[in-house]
Design an enzyme around this catalytic site. Structure first.
Site: not given
Ligand code: FAD
Length: 305
Positions: A19, A165, A273
């Protein structure tokens, strides 16, 4: 038929999925560069492309224009980045409604960088979504969108510890996120260790590595410092002395990124990505080096060099 309207199914016929991320252009020249990159990169059959939302929502108008043009003039699956920083829920919801009406069904949902830029102090608005997880819940309440969120293999720079996180990532998933894209990183062991922590925490969505081909080492190093992404010594060495040699730099950048992606595929990663910086050359070179070629729109055959 509009400019880029055609489809092919490269993505479904191979094992590696890519992507591409773009940012909204600021000038006519930048606009031409973006669309030239889109035209070329779509031939690689990306799973989706995405368009960023500037710090503090600063590019809202340009992001929306770019997303809408991609939706109307290409067959690409388009994800709109959306942030909730410095905006009320009503303002964010109005953007979602606008994009929904334009046909957008994918979002990259983020808290966002403050308007003062990366590293600036963040304070949530009382009438706004407080973080990425709350924004995911807001989007899901609107429609059953495909929602991607951010993940940080080296910890978000504001996070006091890693566990917070991971807990936040879990909250994003519990609220409906279906995929996470990582901050860029250059040490694949760091990614693998992160993946282990994430899976141990019961998070099973795909964690897609964000790959940043190094278009300019100095700029990337400065950006990495702000984002809390480390630059290994061996990487700095590879670019040493190339500041005034853009051609060699590009060759090294393509080799480094292809090496990183190749190694990750051997470790079992199948989706990547690319942070494209609105330029096609490096992502195309990297994709070719890992066996993904551009296909001709009409025939589905490989584009001859
Ligand atoms: P969150 O995961 O919501 O939170 C980030 C950190 O804030 C947490 O790790 C934690 O330290 C703290 N925090 C949040 N909630 C709490 C809480 N309740 N209690 C205590 N601490 C909390 N930025 C843009 O402006 N536009 C973009 O288009 C964009 N695209 C991106 C795409 C990707 C793939 C990535 C990785 C980042 C992107 N960013 C973008 C950057 C991102 O917006 C920043 O990293 C931002 O600082 C954090 O966003 P987030 O959604 O990850 O935040």
């Amino acid at each position: 038929m509009t400019l880029f309207q055609y489809s092919h199914s490269v993505a479904s016929s191979r094992q590696i999925n890519v992507s591409f991320e773009f940012f909204p252009p600021v000038s006519d020249e930048a606009n031409d560069r973006l669309w030239a990159a889109v035209e070329r990169l779509q031939l690689l059959g990306p799973r989706f492309v995405s368009v960023t939302y500037g710090a503090g929502g600063s590019t809202r108008k340009r992001t929306l224009e770019t997303v809408k043009r991609l939706v109307s003039e290409t067959d690409l699956d388009v994800a709109a980045h959306l942030t909730c920083v410095d905006a009320s829920k009503n303002e964010v919801d109005a953007v979602v409604r606008d994009l929904y009406q334009a046909g957008v069904r994918r979002f990259v949902a983020l808290r966002g960088d403050p308007s003062s830029g990366i590293g600036g102090r963040y304070s949530p608005r009382e009438d706004g979504y407080g973080n990425g997880a709350e924004l995911v819940a807001g989007l899901k309440a609107f429609s059953d969108f495909d929602i991607t969120v951010a993940a940080y293999p080296e910890k978000h720079p504001e996070s006091p510890d890693f566990q917070l996180d991971i807990d936040l990532l879990k909250r994003k998933v519990d609220n409906g996120a279906t995929r996470a894209i990582t901050q860029f990183f250059f040490d694949n062991d760091v990614f693998e260790a992160f993946l282990e922590r994430v899976r141990k925490a019961g998070i099973y969505i795909p964690i897609v590595p964000g790959i940043l081909p190094i278009h300019h080492f100095g700029k990337v190093a400065g950006f990495a410092e702000k984002c809390g992404a480390s630059i290994p010594h061996w990487l700095a060495e590879r670019f040493e002395g190339l500041d005034n040699d853009p051609h060699t730099r590009e060759l090294v950048a393509a080799a480094v990124a292809a090496e990183q992606v190749g190694d990750l595929t051997r470790r079992g990663v199948s989706d990547f990505h690319f942070y494209t910086m609105n330029r096609a050359e490096l992502p195309v070179a990297v994709c070719r080096l890992i066996g993904i070629h551009e296909l001709q729109p009409e025939t589905g055959r490989e584009v001859a060099a």
